[in-house]
Design a protein around this motif. Structure first.
Motif, PDB file in Angstrom:
ATOM      1  N   LEU A  79       0.823  -1.210   0.000  1.00  0.00           N
ATOM      2  CA  LEU A  79       0.000   0.000   0.000  1.00  0.00           C
ATOM      3  C   LEU A  79       0.858   1.262   0.000  1.00  0.00           C
ATOM      4  O   LEU A  79       1.791   1.386   0.810  1.00  0.00           O
ATOM      5  N   PRO A  80       0.576   2.231  -0.867  1.00  0.00           N
ATOM      6  CA  PRO A  80       1.278   3.516  -0.822  1.00  0.00           C
ATOM      7  C   PRO A  80       1.169   4.214   0.539  1.00  0.00           C
ATOM      8  O   PRO A  80       2.115   4.859   0.971  1.00  0.00           O
ATOM      9  N   ILE A  81       0.030   4.061   1.218  1.00  0.00           N
ATOM     10  CA  ILE A  81      -0.116   4.689   2.528  1.00  0.00           C
ATOM     11  C   ILE A  81       0.915   4.146   3.511  1.00  0.00           C
ATOM     12  O   ILE A  81       1.438   4.884   4.361  1.00  0.00           O
ATOM     13  N   SER A  82       1.271   2.872   3.378  1.00  0.00           N
ATOM     14  CA  SER A  82       2.292   2.279   4.251  1.00  0.00           C
ATOM     15  C   SER A  82       3.665   2.896   3.995  1.00  0.00           C
ATOM     16  O   SER A  82       4.407   3.209   4.932  1.00  0.00           O
ATOM     17  N   SER A  83       4.003   3.078   2.716  1.00  0.00           N
ATOM     18  CA  SER A  83       5.300   3.682   2.408  1.00  0.00           C
ATOM     19  C   SER A  83       5.349   5.142   2.845  1.00  0.00           C
ATOM     20  O   SER A  83       6.381   5.628   3.315  1.00  0.00           O
ATOM     21  N   HIS A  84       4.219   5.865   2.727  1.00  0.00           N
ATOM     22  CA  HIS A  84       4.170   7.245   3.231  1.00  0.00           C
ATOM     23  C   HIS A  84       4.526   7.276   4.714  1.00  0.00           C
ATOM     24  O   HIS A  84       5.333   8.103   5.164  1.00  0.00           O
ATOM     25  N   ALA A 141       4.891   0.590  -4.350  1.00  0.00           N
ATOM     26  CA  ALA A 141       4.798   0.687  -2.893  1.00  0.00           C
ATOM     27  C   ALA A 141       5.510  -0.483  -2.221  1.00  0.00           C
ATOM     28  O   ALA A 141       6.172  -0.322  -1.191  1.00  0.00           O
ATOM     29  N   TYR A 158      -3.720  12.614   1.244  1.00  0.00           N
ATOM     30  CA  TYR A 158      -3.839  11.253   0.750  1.00  0.00           C
ATOM     31  C   TYR A 158      -5.014  11.128  -0.220  1.00  0.00           C
ATOM     32  O   TYR A 158      -6.028  11.801  -0.080  1.00  0.00           O
ATOM     33  N   GLU A 159      -4.865  10.237  -1.188  1.00  0.00           N
ATOM     34  CA  GLU A 159      -5.880  10.005  -2.209  1.00  0.00           C
ATOM     35  C   GLU A 159      -6.376   8.569  -2.116  1.00  0.00           C
ATOM     36  O   GLU A 159      -5.707   7.714  -1.511  1.00  0.00           O
ATOM     37  N   HIS A 172       8.738  11.045   1.168  1.00  0.00           N
ATOM     38  CA  HIS A 172       7.530  11.466   1.879  1.00  0.00           C
ATOM     39  C   HIS A 172       7.291  12.956   1.680  1.00  0.00           C
ATOM     40  O   HIS A 172       8.229  13.749   1.621  1.00  0.00           O
ATOM     41  N   ASP A 230      -4.013   5.678  -2.679  1.00  0.00           N
ATOM     42  CA  ASP A 230      -3.000   5.341  -1.684  1.00  0.00           C
ATOM     43  C   ASP A 230      -3.376   4.114  -0.868  1.00  0.00           C
ATOM     44  O   ASP A 230      -2.539   3.573  -0.131  1.00  0.00           O
ATOM     45  N   PHE A 231      -4.625   3.685  -0.964  1.00  0.00           N
ATOM     46  CA  PHE A 231      -5.080   2.527  -0.212  1.00  0.00           C
ATOM     47  C   PHE A 231      -5.254   1.296  -1.111  1.00  0.00           C
ATOM     48  O   PHE A 231      -5.804   0.288  -0.691  1.00  0.00           O
TER      49      PHE A 231
END
Length: 218
Positions: A17-22, A195, A184-185, A179, A188-189
């Motif tokens: 997930l992109p949110i995890s890398s953020h 990611a 967030y979009e 970062h 990102d999930f």
């Protein structure tokens, strides 16, 4: 067994997930970029740029080439050099096709970024720890006292700790931030391969920092 399989699937999903890398890079990239005032008024007398890898062969260059992580570091080192007039030291000893990271970095700085100052090289190190201790010897040999240390933003905290442990006066100069403070979009999930790659990189850096902390206590 089913529980273990579900746990593995969940872990793969989270790491894709992109949110995890953020979130991971937010934790890693804690050193802010240098301000224009800091660059213009620096008391440093040398720019040290750390290598980020080497490719053994690229067809279009007919030989070894620097990696994607090294390119933004070199670009920023050249940017700093042209604004400060300081000499540069390129550090990296991993060797491919009879050349080292540092030698390739010097060539790119001179031929592509047109850096006119003297470019020293440190071509015997394989790790950040070795970078610091080999650079220290060169600083002593040439009389340098204070460095601007250029590396990727995610790598700077570990590099800074190692260089300071080697009793080198350092001003960190991070570049290539992953970062940012963007909103967030929905995408990102959703999992994607980029990611997964970034999360691998972040975890590698976190484990490396932990390992250096353990070594420092021994």
């Amino acid at each position: 067994m089913k529980g273990l399989l579900l746990l593995q699937l969940l872990l793969c999903y989270l790491l894709s997930l992109p949110i995890s890398s953020h979130l991971l890079f937010k934790h890693l990239e804690t050193t802010p970029a240098l301000s224009a005032e800091q660059i213009n008024n620096t008391s440093a007398d040398l720019i040290v740029v750390l290598a980020g890898g080497i490719k053994p062969y690229k067809k279009e260059y007919h030989g070894a080439d620097i990696s994607g992580f090294t390119i933004p570091r070199l670009r920023y080192a050249a940017y700093l050099q042209k604004r400060t007039g300081l000499p540069v030291l390129a550090a990296g000893g991993i060797e491919k096709a009879e050349t080292t990271e540092a030698e390739l970095m010097r060539r790119v700085l001179r031929e592509e970024y047109e850096v006119k100052s003297r470019v020293f090289i440190e071509k015997d190190s394989q790790t950040t720890f070795e970078n610091a201790h080999n650079v220290k010897k060169l600083l002593k040999a040439h009389g340098f006292k204070h460095i601007l240390l250029v590396s990727s933003a995610f790598h700077i905290p570990r590099a800074l700790a190692v260089f300071e442990d080697a009793e080198i006066k350092v001003t960190p100069a991070p570049t290539a931030f992953f970062h940012n403070s963007m909103d967030y979009e929905p995408g990102d999930f959703l999992p994607n391969s980029l990611a997964l790659r970034l999360n691998y990189l972040a975890l590698h850096e976190l484990i490396g920092a932990l390992w250096y902390q353990i070594k420092a206590k021994q």
